[in-house]
Design an enzyme around this catalytic site. Structure first.
Site, short mmCIF file in Angstrom:
data_model
loop_
_atom_site.label_atom_id
_atom_site.label_comp_id
_atom_site.label_asym_id
_atom_site.label_seq_id
_atom_site.Cartn_x
_atom_site.Cartn_y
_atom_site.Cartn_z
N LYS A 87 0.85 -1.19 0.00
CA LYS A 87 0.00 0.00 0.00
C LYS A 87 0.89 1.24 0.00
O LYS A 87 1.76 1.39 0.87
CB LYS A 87 -0.90 -0.04 1.25
CG LYS A 87 -2.13 0.81 1.16
CD LYS A 87 -3.04 0.51 2.35
CE LYS A 87 -4.28 1.37 2.36
NZ LYS A 87 -5.02 1.21 3.61
O1 G3P Z 1 -9.19 2.45 4.34
C1 G3P Z 1 -8.96 3.77 4.74
C2 G3P Z 1 -9.50 3.96 6.07
O2 G3P Z 1 -8.73 3.26 7.00
C3 G3P Z 1 -9.76 5.33 6.50
O3 G3P Z 1 -10.92 5.25 7.18
O4 G3P Z 1 -12.60 5.94 8.77
O5 G3P Z 1 -10.19 6.59 9.11
O6 G3P Z 1 -11.54 7.64 7.32
P1 G3P Z 1 -11.34 6.42 8.15
#
Ligand code: G3P
Length: 218
Positions: A87
């Site tokens: 990633k």
């Molecule tokens: O996959 C990306 C993710 O981990 C971000 O999610 O909820 O932190 O915006 P969030």
């Protein structure tokens, strides 16, 4: 649409896997830290545990921000287990590293994508997955789902093979809308996956079936 779970929590991963609908796992440095996994060796060992729990792709994120560092880290991650997908952040060196890995046949997930132009760059660099963050766009009063539609249109126009991996999915309606819009994959928390099970008519219908069975089989 493939279902990935976005967590480094082994219990949540095992629960989603046991449900039989899990296609892979995504992680990031924040999710690792949330589980208290720190230090390079522990982080690598944790990725191995995740790979042993699931059958599908497991995204492991580099923390370097320069090309050489990303290549070094990405090669070590890819060597760890065949299920690992490297990633990379969508910055110039991340795109260069993406091209480097795709030329070598190493799978990549380009992350922190917030615009169609960024997604176009990731596809041009041969990314296996592109991760548009829909929840974080919604957080700033921008339509995250619209980004999925725009990327779908662009990729379909040119037949790009890069898979759209809707990320920063927060709830069940995000999952359903991503499926409607033709996202190839969604990654979200266990709650977003389990939320799809819920319907009061299912619960009341099942209760009635069981009651009627008991009445007739006294
Ligand atoms: O996959 C990306 C993710 O981990 C971000 O999610 O909820 O932190 O915006 P969030």
């Amino acid at each position: 649409m493939k279902f990935f779970i976005d967590t480094a929590n082994l219990n949540d991963i095992a629960e989603a896997q046991a449900l039989g609908v899990l296609d892979g796992v995504t992680t990031n440095p924040s999710l690792m830290a949330k589980e208290g996994i720190t230090g390079a060796e522990n982080i690598l060992a944790h990725y191995k545990k995740i790979c042993d729990l699931v059958e599908g792709d497991v995204s492991a994120e580099v923390i370097s921000t320069d090309f050489e560092g990303m290549v070094r880290e990405g090669e070590a991650l890819a060597a760890l287990h065949p299920q690992i997908v490297v990633k990379l952040p969508l910055i110039a060196d991340g795109i260069k590293a993406c091209k480097y890995f795709s030329d070598k046949g190493i799978r990549t997930n380009v992350t922190l994508v917030f615009s169609p132009g960024q997604a176009l760059l990731a596809a041009k660099a041969g990314a296996t997955y592109v991760s548009p963050f829909i929840g974080r766009l919604d957080d700033i009063s921008t339509d995250g789902l619209n980004l999925i539609s725009e990327i779908r249109l662009i990729y379909d126009n040119y037949g790009f093979q890069t898979q759209i991996l809707a990320a920063s999915v927060r709830h069940t309606m995000h999952v359903i809308d991503c499926a409607k819009l033709g996202s190839d994959v969604m990654t979200g928390p266990l709650s977003a996956i389990k939320g799809l099970l819920k319907h009061p008519l299912t619960d009341s219908g099942l209760a009635q079936f069981l009651l009627d069975y008991q009445k007739g089989n006294k």
